[in-house]
Design an enzyme around this catalytic site. Structure first.
Site, PDB file in Angstrom:
ATOM      1  CD  GLU A  81       6.034  -2.685  -5.504  1.00 52.56           C
ATOM      2  OE1 GLU A  81       5.740  -2.026  -4.521  1.00 52.56           O
ATOM      3  OE2 GLU A  81       6.646  -3.766  -5.446  1.00 52.56           O
TER       4      GLU A  81
ATOM      5  N   GLY B  68       3.219  -2.293   5.270  1.00 54.93           N
ATOM      6  CA  GLY B  68       2.281  -1.739   6.238  1.00 54.93           C
ATOM      7  C   GLY B  68       3.024  -0.874   7.241  1.00 54.93           C
TER       8      GLY B  68
ATOM      9  CG  MET C 281       4.401 -10.237   3.707  1.00 55.03           C
ATOM     10  SD  MET C 281       2.923 -10.792   2.832  1.00 55.03           S
ATOM     11  CE  MET C 281       3.006 -12.559   3.073  1.00 55.03           C
ATOM     12  CD  GLU C 282       7.909  -9.618   0.027  1.00 56.53           C
ATOM     13  OE1 GLU C 282       7.985  -8.461   0.485  1.00 56.53           O
ATOM     14  OE2 GLU C 282       6.834 -10.145  -0.321  1.00 56.53           O
TER      15      GLU C 282
ATOM     16  CG  ASP D 175      -1.075  -1.898   4.419  1.00 51.99           C
ATOM     17  OD1 ASP D 175      -0.968  -2.378   5.548  1.00 51.99           O
ATOM     18  OD2 ASP D 175      -0.334  -2.253   3.462  1.00 51.99           O
TER      19      ASP D 175
END
Ligand code: SAH
Length: 253
Positions: free
Chosen positions: A12, A78, A193-194, A217
């Site tokens: 990215e 997600g 997650m961040e 996802d």
């Protein structure tokens, strides 16, 4: 303005570093910081790596050592709600650490001794990111993404959502888990997650931040399928064009 741009995955970040004018590279604390200009905005790009601690230390370093005044996190996530599809874009209104639970001493999700469960993202920065994201979908999306990849991931008319992003040190790939989080966190748009770690550090250091994520996802059993292919062929293009438009808009303000 000096903009810190954090990505979790190298795919990215790559296009952004290539687009930098007169970049120089500084290695500190096991991170590589790219300092330069992006579309005439002073910028520092860095890979945080994955997870809340990695994101928190990277954010702190950007502020304390590199003197950034604003922080932008771009990445994938997600889906946090049935209505939000792969290829959609989410912008954080606020962020929560979904794996924080010091109950019964403190309410579930509350970061002890802050009195807070939800950490706000900067509204103004978020609105400018939304503008950039709409411009991307309208002007770049059709050419930027390979038709084969669009077909493979079922991307037709991606939509944009603003709401709550939940972060934790887990790759959520379980239907019950994501449904439980959706029920416990009204307004949830995505899990990752961040972001909430970045938002807590920015809150504590009083630096405005914004988080934008492409949905990669559905946070269920299929979440890991084609994850890297999506990041490379779809999410990297989203991140590049949205950040480009964000910087170009910002320059003329
Ligand atoms: N299987 C991947 C794992 C990467 S971790 C790999 O092998 O590389 C997932 C990264 O994308 C994290 O940075 C996180 O923020 C984000 N992410 C995307 N989907 C997620 C999900 N379902 N749950 C948690 N994080 C997710």
């Amino acid at each position: 303005m000096r903009l810190g741009i954090i990505s979790a995955l190298s795919e990215e970040q790559q296009g952004l570093v290539e687009a930098m004018q007169s970049p120089y590279k500084l290695i500190h604390g096991q991170r590589t910081y790219w300092v330069g200009q992006l579309w005439e905005i002073d910028a520092v790009c860095v890979l945080s790596r994955i997870g809340k601690v990695a994101a928190a230390v990277t954010t702190t370093t950007l502020v304390e050592k590199f003197g950034v005044t604003h922080i932008l996190f771009t990445g994938v996530a997600g889906s946090g709600d049935r209505s939000i599809k792969v290829g959609d874009i989410v912008v954080a209104e606020s962020l929560v650490q979904h794996d924080m639970d010091a109950s019964p001493l403190f309410p579930r999700f509350e970061v002890p001794l802050t009195g807070m469960t939800h950490f706000p993202a900067d509204h103004h920065l978020g609105t400018r990111l939304l503008d950039a994201a709409y411009a991307f979908l309208e002007n770049d999306f059709s050419d930027a993404i390979d038709p084969l990849e669009k077909a493979a991931f079922g991307l037709r008319q991606p939509r944009i959502h603003r709401g709550l992003i939940a972060s934790g040190d887990q790759f959520v790939n379980d239907r019950e888990h994501i449904n439980g989080l959706n029920a416990a966190l009204p307004g949830l748009v995505a899990v990752e997650m961040e972001g909430a770690a970045v938002a807590q550090v920015c809150h504590e250091l009083n630096v405005p931040c914004a988080v934008i994520r492409t949905i990669s996802d559905n946070a269920n059993e299929n979440a890991a399928t084609d994850f890297l292919r999506f990041v490379k062929s779809v999410a990297a293009q989203y991140a590049f064009h949205i950040v480009r438009r964000f910087c170009q808009q910002t320059k003329v303000l």
